[in-house]
Design a protein around this motif. Structure first.
Motif: not given
Length: 363
Positions: A193-215
């Motif tokens: 089925x030539x199954x691959x994982x390559x969604x076109x929008x992922x390269x343009x996703x804003x990176x996660x923000x580094x924080x030091x929040x309480x959990x």
């Protein structure tokens, strides 16, 4: 006389309503069933029924959820991909009605929500939960593949065939041979089925923000895949997904680093109906997976239903809805990174962690 607590009385009332509702739905079907007759069967008032279930659709879904019968626990996984796909199909098709079942009773046996949701939120949730089902089945099947290739398209094809068999069992009783369906599912495993994982929008996703929040670790919830209670005090990725964004679960899984614990918390603005739909479909599929695959082959993903939005609130989403997508990475007892919006699950899972934080130093 033993005096029942309020909680015990509520549980007894709920059980009586469910038993009466199952009888009513099995005799008359969903369309012709009446809340008044259900109340009469349960020897309760109409108000007692509505105090436990807001409407007939929510009650019908609760009856379906209550009727899920999980297969026994598999001691060993099938030896290859074809055997695994066929074994899953065989357990899935055990729900097909027997020859003597009435049409209404047969529909209960099928546990199909077909025809229940004709509104947009319900249809969207049904489409999204089917995507999630395919991911969970694929992750289990991938454990049997020699090169751990992506098998979501195979899972989608198998579920298409199996759901088609369920639909025909309802609309054209006696049509087709379930054993042929099982054999067909085995043969699907041989397709390229030539199954691959390559969604076109992922390269343009804003990176996660580094924080030091309480959990603050939350109370345990039930993992819908294993059926076990799980906590939130370990390091890993937590993705909070509304029922309109369940497909983003794969974005978290594929981006996660080796050893990451990925937890998906499902939220909805309608826990009585849409929430029960998710519980029904995922609980049903997970029961089949547990009957086919040994624990070490179960999907490496924790899935909890956040009905009271406790996880969402802890993550920082006070009013989640069906379109919610947010994620955090927990590390060293703190929130290490976070993201919100489309692509958030991928962004946080791909962000990785800090080795210095793991060892107790500054991040």
């Amino acid at each position: 006389m033993v005096r029942l607590t309020r909680a015990q009385q509520q549980e007894r009332t709920r059980a009586a309503v469910l038993a009466a509702a199952r009888e009513e739905f099995a005799e008359r079907g969903y369309t012709d069933a009446k809340i008044d007759r259900i109340a009469e069967r349960a020897e309760l008032t109409r108000g007692a029924v509505y105090s436990n279930f807001p409407g007939k659709r929510a009650l019908y879904l609760a009856v379906l959820v209550d009727s899920i019968e999980h297969a026994g626990m598999a001691e060993a996984s099938p030896p290859d991909l074809a055997e695994a796909t066929g074994a899953f199909a065989r357990i899935w098709l055990e729900r097909l009605p027997l020859t003597g079942d009435t049409p209404a009773g047969g529909r209960l046996q099928l546990r199909s929500p077909a025809g229940l949701f004709d509104d947009e939120p319900g249809r969207t949730a049904l489409a999204q939960v089917t995507r999630l089902e395919a991911l969970l089945l694929a992750l289990a099947l991938e454990s049997c593949a020699p090169h751990r290739t992506r098998l979501v398209r195979l899972a989608e094809l198998a579920l298409t065939l199996l759901n088609g068999a369920v639909h025909l069992a309802d609309t054209a009783p006696g049509f087709g041979d379930p054993f042929d369906v099982v054999r067909a599912c085995r043969h699907l495993a041989g397709l390229d089925l030539a199954d691959t994982w390559d969604p076109p929008h992922l390269p343009y996703v804003t990176p996660a923000r580094r924080v030091r929040d309480d959990w603050e670790p939350l109370a345990e919830l039930t993992d819908q895949i294993t059926g076990r209670r799980v906590g939130f005090d370990a390091d890993g990725v937590i993705a909070v997904l509304g029922t309109g964004r369940l497909e983003a679960a794969e974005e978290a899984v594929r981006a996660a680093r080796p050893g990451d614990q990925v937890t998906v918390a499902v939220v909805t603005g309608d826990p009585d109906e849409v929430g029960r739909l998710v519980r029904l479909r995922i609980g049903d599929l997970a029961g089949c997976l547990r009957g086919v695959f040994a624990p070490e082959a179960w999907p490496d993903l924790r899935l909890v239903l956040d009905d009271r939005a406790a996880v969402a609130s802890a993550v920082g989403i006070p009013d989640p809805d069906d379109a919610t997508e947010a994620a955090v990475r927990i590390q060293g007892g703190r929130i290490f990174s976070r993201a919100c919006g489309r692509g958030a699950a991928h962004a946080v899972a791909a962000s990785g962690g800090s080795t210095t934080t793991r060892s107790g130093g500054a991040g």
